[in-house]
Scaffold this motif. Structure first.
Motif, PDB file in Angstrom:
ATOM      1  N   ARG A  65      28.836  99.134  21.023  1.00 36.19           N
ATOM      2  CA  ARG A  65      28.969  97.861  21.726  1.00 36.19           C
ATOM      3  C   ARG A  65      28.149  96.758  21.083  1.00 36.19           C
ATOM      4  O   ARG A  65      28.517  95.578  21.153  1.00 36.19           O
ATOM      5  CB  ARG A  65      28.588  98.025  23.194  1.00 36.19           C
ATOM      6  N   PHE A  66      27.038  97.111  20.440  1.00 32.09           N
ATOM      7  CA  PHE A  66      26.154  96.073  19.919  1.00 32.09           C
ATOM      8  C   PHE A  66      26.773  95.289  18.770  1.00 32.09           C
ATOM      9  O   PHE A  66      26.374  94.158  18.505  1.00 32.09           O
ATOM     10  CB  PHE A  66      24.820  96.680  19.473  1.00 32.09           C
ATOM     11  N   MET A  67      27.737  95.862  18.103  1.00 31.51           N
ATOM     12  CA  MET A  67      28.385  95.135  17.017  1.00 31.51           C
ATOM     13  C   MET A  67      29.210  93.978  17.549  1.00 31.51           C
ATOM     14  O   MET A  67      29.596  93.074  16.798  1.00 31.51           O
ATOM     15  CB  MET A  67      29.225  96.086  16.177  1.00 31.51           C
ATOM     16  N   GLY A  68      29.501  93.981  18.850  1.00 28.22           N
ATOM     17  CA  GLY A  68      30.206  92.870  19.469  1.00 28.22           C
ATOM     18  C   GLY A  68      29.284  91.851  20.101  1.00 28.22           C
ATOM     19  O   GLY A  68      29.757  90.884  20.704  1.00 28.22           O
ATOM     20  N   TRP A  69      27.968  92.035  19.978  1.00 29.43           N
ATOM     21  CA  TRP A  69      27.016  91.056  20.528  1.00 29.43           C
ATOM     22  C   TRP A  69      26.849  89.940  19.502  1.00 29.43           C
ATOM     23  O   TRP A  69      25.955  89.956  18.661  1.00 29.43           O
ATOM     24  CB  TRP A  69      25.680  91.741  20.825  1.00 29.43           C
ATOM     25  N   GLU A  70      27.723  88.991  19.588  1.00 32.12           N
ATOM     26  CA  GLU A  70      27.899  88.008  18.528  1.00 32.12           C
ATOM     27  C   GLU A  70      26.633  87.237  18.191  1.00 32.12           C
ATOM     28  O   GLU A  70      26.358  86.943  17.024  1.00 32.12           O
ATOM     29  CB  GLU A  70      29.021  87.037  18.925  1.00 32.12           C
ATOM     30  N   ASN A  71      25.846  86.892  19.194  1.00 31.49           N
ATOM     31  CA  ASN A  71      24.671  86.043  18.953  1.00 31.49           C
ATOM     32  C   ASN A  71      23.386  86.842  18.742  1.00 31.49           C
ATOM     33  O   ASN A  71      22.300  86.275  18.675  1.00 31.49           O
ATOM     34  CB  ASN A  71      24.490  85.061  20.113  1.00 31.49           C
ATOM     35  N   PHE A  72      23.515  88.158  18.659  1.00 32.49           N
ATOM     36  CA  PHE A  72      22.363  89.027  18.399  1.00 32.49           C
ATOM     37  C   PHE A  72      22.510  89.622  17.004  1.00 32.49           C
ATOM     38  O   PHE A  72      23.599  89.991  16.587  1.00 32.49           O
ATOM     39  CB  PHE A  72      22.298  90.181  19.413  1.00 32.49           C
ATOM     40  N   ARG A  73      21.393  89.741  16.293  1.00 37.09           N
ATOM     41  CA  ARG A  73      21.400  90.457  15.023  1.00 37.09           C
ATOM     42  C   ARG A  73      20.904  91.877  15.258  1.00 37.09           C
ATOM     43  O   ARG A  73      19.943  92.094  16.005  1.00 37.09           O
ATOM     44  CB  ARG A  73      20.503  89.751  14.003  1.00 37.09           C
ATOM     45  N   GLN A  74      21.548  92.826  14.617  1.00 34.67           N
ATOM     46  CA  GLN A  74      21.141  94.224  14.731  1.00 34.67           C
ATOM     47  C   GLN A  74      20.122  94.568  13.654  1.00 34.67           C
ATOM     48  O   GLN A  74      20.308  94.221  12.483  1.00 34.67           O
ATOM     49  CB  GLN A  74      22.349  95.139  14.545  1.00 34.67           C
ATOM     50  N   ILE A 120      15.824  86.739  22.908  1.00 33.77           N
ATOM     51  CA  ILE A 120      15.878  88.013  23.627  1.00 33.77           C
ATOM     52  C   ILE A 120      15.828  89.139  22.594  1.00 33.77           C
ATOM     53  O   ILE A 120      16.565  89.122  21.609  1.00 33.77           O
ATOM     54  CB  ILE A 120      17.165  88.145  24.469  1.00 33.77           C
ATOM     55  N   VAL A 121      14.960  90.112  22.830  1.00 31.86           N
ATOM     56  CA  VAL A 121      14.873  91.281  21.962  1.00 31.86           C
ATOM     57  C   VAL A 121      15.155  92.516  22.819  1.00 31.86           C
ATOM     58  O   VAL A 121      14.501  92.727  23.842  1.00 31.86           O
ATOM     59  CB  VAL A 121      13.488  91.405  21.298  1.00 31.86           C
ATOM     60  N   VAL A 122      16.136  93.314  22.400  1.00 37.11           N
ATOM     61  CA  VAL A 122      16.559  94.503  23.134  1.00 37.11           C
ATOM     62  C   VAL A 122      16.345  95.720  22.242  1.00 37.11           C
ATOM     63  O   VAL A 122      16.576  95.654  21.033  1.00 37.11           O
ATOM     64  CB  VAL A 122      18.053  94.405  23.527  1.00 37.11           C
ATOM     65  N   THR A 123      15.895  96.831  22.806  1.00 34.62           N
ATOM     66  CA  THR A 123      15.842  98.087  22.058  1.00 34.62           C
ATOM     67  C   THR A 123      16.822  99.081  22.663  1.00 34.62           C
ATOM     68  O   THR A 123      17.087  99.061  23.869  1.00 34.62           O
ATOM     69  CB  THR A 123      14.435  98.725  22.072  1.00 34.62           C
ATOM     70  N   SER A 124      17.360  99.954  21.811  1.00 36.78           N
ATOM     71  CA  SER A 124      18.307 100.956  22.307  1.00 36.78           C
ATOM     72  C   SER A 124      18.587 101.981  21.222  1.00 36.78           C
ATOM     73  O   SER A 124      18.353 101.749  20.040  1.00 36.78           O
ATOM     74  CB  SER A 124      19.632 100.292  22.709  1.00 36.78           C
ATOM     75  N   SER A 180      17.726  86.089  18.472  1.00 38.67           N
ATOM     76  CA  SER A 180      17.842  87.225  19.387  1.00 38.67           C
ATOM     77  C   SER A 180      18.292  88.451  18.602  1.00 38.67           C
ATOM     78  O   SER A 180      19.125  88.340  17.698  1.00 38.67           O
ATOM     79  CB  SER A 180      18.837  86.920  20.507  1.00 38.67           C
ATOM     80  N   SER A 181      17.748  89.619  18.945  1.00 37.22           N
ATOM     81  CA  SER A 181      17.968  90.808  18.127  1.00 37.22           C
ATOM     82  C   SER A 181      18.077  92.053  18.990  1.00 37.22           C
ATOM     83  O   SER A 181      17.548  92.105  20.100  1.00 37.22           O
ATOM     84  CB  SER A 181      16.809  90.998  17.132  1.00 37.22           C
ATOM     85  N   VAL A 182      18.772  93.053  18.452  1.00 39.49           N
ATOM     86  CA  VAL A 182      18.805  94.386  19.046  1.00 39.49           C
ATOM     87  C   VAL A 182      18.141  95.332  18.050  1.00 39.49           C
ATOM     88  O   VAL A 182      18.580  95.436  16.898  1.00 39.49           O
ATOM     89  CB  VAL A 182      20.243  94.871  19.324  1.00 39.49           C
ATOM     90  N   ILE A 183      17.068  95.987  18.473  1.00 36.29           N
ATOM     91  CA  ILE A 183      16.359  96.957  17.641  1.00 36.29           C
ATOM     92  C   ILE A 183      16.956  98.325  17.953  1.00 36.29           C
ATOM     93  O   ILE A 183      16.820  98.834  19.067  1.00 36.29           O
ATOM     94  CB  ILE A 183      14.848  96.962  17.926  1.00 36.29           C
ATOM     95  N   ILE A 184      17.622  98.934  16.974  1.00 39.57           N
ATOM     96  CA  ILE A 184      18.380 100.159  17.190  1.00 39.57           C
ATOM     97  C   ILE A 184      17.721 101.311  16.433  1.00 39.57           C
ATOM     98  O   ILE A 184      17.346 101.161  15.267  1.00 39.57           O
ATOM     99  CB  ILE A 184      19.836  99.992  16.720  1.00 39.57           C
ATOM    100  N   GLY A 185      17.573 102.443  17.097  1.00 36.01           N
ATOM    101  CA  GLY A 185      16.999 103.604  16.437  1.00 36.01           C
ATOM    102  C   GLY A 185      17.323 104.869  17.207  1.00 36.01           C
ATOM    103  O   GLY A 185      17.687 104.825  18.384  1.00 36.01           O
ATOM    104  N   GLU A 186      17.197 105.998  16.544  1.00 35.59           N
ATOM    105  CA  GLU A 186      17.449 107.270  17.219  1.00 35.59           C
ATOM    106  C   GLU A 186      16.291 107.611  18.141  1.00 35.59           C
ATOM    107  O   GLU A 186      15.230 106.977  18.098  1.00 35.59           O
ATOM    108  CB  GLU A 186      17.659 108.387  16.187  1.00 35.59           C
TER     109      GLU A 186
END
Length: 631
Positions: free
Chosen positions: A221-230, A212-216, A102-108
C-alpha cells in the motif's frame, strides 16, 4: 558516534526540563505562529505528552535484561536507508525529513525502524528548528473513537483543561508547525488499516506543510502514498553489527566470548546478525548453546530455550519461576496465548486484558495455575512480554508470531481452515512461513493442497500464453504509475516515477502466503521492476491528456484496462480526475506494458508460485505414498 554523543551530552546537561524550555522558546520566538499562547503555557499544556515521549525514546527494554531498561543512545548504532535508488546514512535521512518531506520508514521485524524513530524524535527535541515534535504509537488507533484523526491527535497530546484552543492546534498542524512521528502502522489491526491509511493520507493532503513520519513493516500500500517517500532500513553492516554487540547491555564476559567468534558467526549467520533483534537473540542463544541453527523457527526455538533456562545475563543464579509448570506445559500455554492474541490482533494489553486471556487458554490444557504468576513469568522470567507504565506488549511481535506458528504446527492442529484463511491475509507476517518450516506436511495437506484444487484452472494451465495478464486477473492486480520530481543528495531535481501494485482478487491471499514461503525475505516491488518501465512511462506521458504519466492499469477478464489520472485530488481525500484511454493509443500502451518490468514481474511471480505449489503437491504425494508403503 559523534552525533549520538552530542545529543546525549545536551540531554545530560539540560535534561528534559531544559530541552522543553528550549523547544517552547524556539517556537514562541517565531514571528508568525498559530498557537499564540506564551512559552509557559505551551510547556505546561504539552509537558505530559512530551515527558512520556521523552521517557519512551530515551530508554528501551531489550531481551538481554528483564528488569532494567537500556539507554537508547548508549546502545544505538548508525543505520543506513535505501531512498529511491540511493543508499543514505541516518544523518542524510534526518536532514531529508527536516526539509519537510513526509516519509514512511519500512523495515522487517526487529530491523531497527522503531529505534531510529526514537533517535529521530530525540534529535528533533534537542534541536527543534522552531517546530514541535509529537510521538504517537499507531496501535492506539485500534480503539479509535474519533472520526477525525486530528481530533485524536489533539486529545492524545494536549492535556485536559488546556488553554490551547483546538482550532489553533489544527491551524498549527495546517501550517506545518508540528512534526508527527507515527510509529508502527503494522500494529494497526488488519480490519482497520484501510481506514487508518485513509485518515493519514487525508491528514497529509489537507495539511501539505505538515511533516509526517510513519514506520511499518513492508506493505504494498505504501507505494500508493503519493506524497510520502519510502525509505527502506538497510541490514546492519558487519561493522555496525559488531558495534551493536559491543554496546549491548549485558555481561561483559559474555560479549567478549561472543565477539571473539564474531567473524565466523557473521560469515555463517549474516541474515541474523544484520538484524538488531535477531543479533540480540543470537547473543542470548550463544550464552546457552554456541551452535546457532540456520532455520528461523529453530533459531527462535533455541532462543526461547536460552531465555527459559538462563540466569540473568549479568548474574550467576538461575531465575526462579512463579508458577510450577514443567517446560513442556509452559510452552504449550504460552503458545495457546500467543495464537489466541495473534488471531484477535491484540498486541497491547492492560493487566486485566492479559489475565482474561490467560484464563481463557488455561482451560484448554486443564491446568490449575495462578494467572497473575504466569504473567509475571512471561515478563520477568522469559522476557516474552514487557511492561511500560500500565501497558503490556510483547518484547517483540515476532515472539507472538513464532509461538502462534508453533501452536498451529505442533500443538493445536484444529480449525486450520479458519486460521489459515485469516492468517494468509496478513502478508507482512511470518506465521504461515514458519508453519511451513516447522511442519511442512501439515502446511501442504491443510493449506497448499486445498488451494491448489481451488485455483487449479490457473495453476495447472497447459500454456504460458498471456501468463502475466491471466495471473494479474486472478490476483486482482492494479498498477499505478505516478509521475513526480525527485531530489536526492547526489542529484539535482529530475523527473522520476513510482509504480505501485495492489492485489484484491480471489487468489491474492493464497499468492501472498505462498510467496512468503518462497521468498523467506520481503522483496519490495520497486526492487523487481527494471529499466524497461521508463519506456512505458514516457509513452504514457506522451499520450496523457493531463501531461503527466500518472496512469492506472487494471486487469479485467483477461484484458488490460488503462485510465489516465490527473495530479488534482488525492488517493485518500477523493478520486483523481480521470480520462479514458482512446482506442488508438490503447494498443500502443498494451505493447509497451508487455515489454515492461511490470509484465516481467507478474510472469516471474506467477512461475514462482506455480512451480512451488506443484513441487510441494508432488512432495506431499510422494510422502503420503512412501508412508503408506512402510505399513
Amino acid at each position: 558516534m559523534a552525533a549520538e554523543a552530542g545529543i546525549l551530552a545536551q540531554i545530560g546537561i539540560q535534561g528534559f526540563a531544559g530541552l522543553l524550555s528550549n523547544m517552547a522558546t524556539a517556537y514562541t520566538n517565531k514571528k508568525i505562529r498559530k498557537i499564540t499562547e506564551s512559552s509557559e503555557v505551551i510547556k505546561r499544556d504539552l509537558r505530559d505528552h512530551l515527558q512520556i515521549s521523552f521517557n519512551k525514546c530515551m530508554t528501551v527494554k531489550t531481551i538481554l535484561k528483564s528488569d532494567t531498561a537500556a539507554k537508547t543512545l548508549e546502545i544505538y548504532v548508525d543505520q543506513y536507508f535505501k531512498l529511491g535508488d540511493e543508499e543514505v546514512d541516518q544523518y542524510s535521512m534526518i536532514e531529508f525529513i527536516r526539509s519537510g518531506q513526509s516519509s514512511v520508514i519500512i523495515g522487517e521485524g526487529g530491523g531497527g525502524k522503531s529505534m531510529f524513530m526514537r533517535y529521530l524524535w530525540l534529535s528533533y527535541f534537542e534541536k527543534s528548528d522552531g517546530k514541535i515534535p509529537f510521538f504517537l504509537e499507531l496501535r492506539n488507533l485500534n480503539s479509535l473513537t474519533h472520526k477525525d484523526i486530528s481530533d485524536f491527535i489533539f486529545h492524545s497530546i494536549v492535556k485536559s483543561g488546556s488553554t490551547i484552543p483546538q482550532a489553533d492546534f489544527k491551524s498549527a498542524l495546517r501550517a506545518g508547525e508540528f512534526v508527527l512521528f507515527l510509529d508502527g502502522f503494522d500494529e494497526v489491526s488488519f480490519d482497520r488499516r484501510d481506514h487508518v491509511q485513509s485518515m493519514i493520507l487525508e491528514l497529509q493532503e489537507n495539511n501539505p506543510e505538515l511533516t509526517i513520519v510513519v514506520t511499518s513493516r513492508s506493505d504494498e500500500r505504501f507505494m500508493g502514498w503519493e506524497n510520502f517517500r519510502q525509505a527502506h532500513v538497510c541490514p546492519l553492516t558487519e561493522e555496525a553489527s559488531k558495534l551493536l554487540i559491543q554496546r549491548a547491555n549485558c555481561d561483559e564476559d559474555l560479549k567478549r566470548k561472543f565477539l571473539s567468534k564474531f567473524d565466523n558467526l557473521y560469515s555463517d549467520h549474516s541474515d541474523f546478525l544484520s538484524n538488531p533483534l535477531l543479533a540480540y537473540m543470537m547473543l542470548v542463544t550463544f550464552s546457552y548453546n554456541p551452535d546457532i541453527p540456520n532455520k528461523m523457527f529453530q533459531f527462535y526455538e533455541q532462543a526461547f530455550e536460552a531465555l527459559y533456562h538462563r540466569h540473568d545475563l549479568t548474574k550467576g543464579y538461575k531465575r526462579k519461576f512463579h508458577v510450577e509448570l514443567d517446560k513442556f506445559d509452559f510452552i504449550r500455554l504460552t503458545s495457546y496465548l500467543c495464537l489466541k492474541t495473534y488471531y484477535d490482533q491484540t498486541v497491547e494489553f492492560s493487566r486485566g486484558d492479559l489475565l482474561s486471556a490467560v484464563e481463557a487458554v488455561k482451560g484448554i490444557e486443564s491446568v490449575s495455575i495462578d494467572a497473575d504468576a504466569f504473567v509475571d513469568d512471561l515478563v520477568q522470567s522469559v522476557c516474552i512480554l514487557k511492561m511500560e507504565g500500565l501497558t503490556y506488549t510483547f518484547t517483540h511481535r515476532s515472539f507472538q508470531e513464532y509461538f502462534a506458528a508453533h501452536c498451529i504446527a505442533r500443538i493445536a492442529s484444529r480449525n486450520l481452515d479458519t486460521l489459515f484463511s485469516v492468517f494468509s491475509k496478513r502478508h507482512s507476517d511470518k506465521v504461515l512461513s514458519m508453519v511451513a518450516d516447522i511442519n511442512p506436511d501439515l502446511f501442504r495437506e491443510k493449506f497448499l493442497i486445498p488451494n491448489h484444487k481451488k485455483f487449479s484452472s490457473f495453476i495447472d494451465r497447459k500454456s504460458e500464453r498471456n501468463l502475466a495478464v491471466g495471473f494479474g486477473c486472478r490476483i486482482g492486480a492494479t498498477f499505478r504509475v505516478l509521475d513526480f520530481q525527485q531530489h536526492t543528495k547526489s542529484r539535482s531535481d529530475r523527473r522520476a516515477y513510482n509504480i505501485s501494485i495492489e492485489t484484491t482478487g480471489d487468489m491474492a491471499d493464497f499468492y501472498h502466503a505462498v510467496m512468503a514461503v518462497v521468498d523467506r525475505k520481503t522483496t519490495t516491488v520497486s526492487e523487481v521492476f527494471d529499466k524497461n518501465d521508463a519506456e512505458f512511462v514516457e509513452i504514457s506521458r506522451a499520450y496523457s491528456p493531463f501531461g503527466v504519466a500518472d496512469i492506472r492499469i487494471d486487469f479485467g477478464a483477461n484484458a488490460l484496462e488503462f485510465t489516465y489520472l490527473s495530479k488534482t485530488g488525492g488517493l485518500a481525500g477523493g478520486a483523481k480526475e480521470e480520462a479514458e484511454v482512446p482506442e488508438e493509443s490503447k494498443e500502443i500502451l498494451i505493447r509497451a506494458f508487455r515489454n515492461s518490468g511490470m509484465n516481467e514481474y507478474l510472469e516471474r511471480r506467477a512461475r514462482s508460485m506455480i512451480d512451488f505449489v506443484k513441487g510441494e503437491a508432488l512432495k506431499h504425494q510422494n510422502v503420503t505414498g512412501a508412508f503408506s508403503d512402510l505399513f
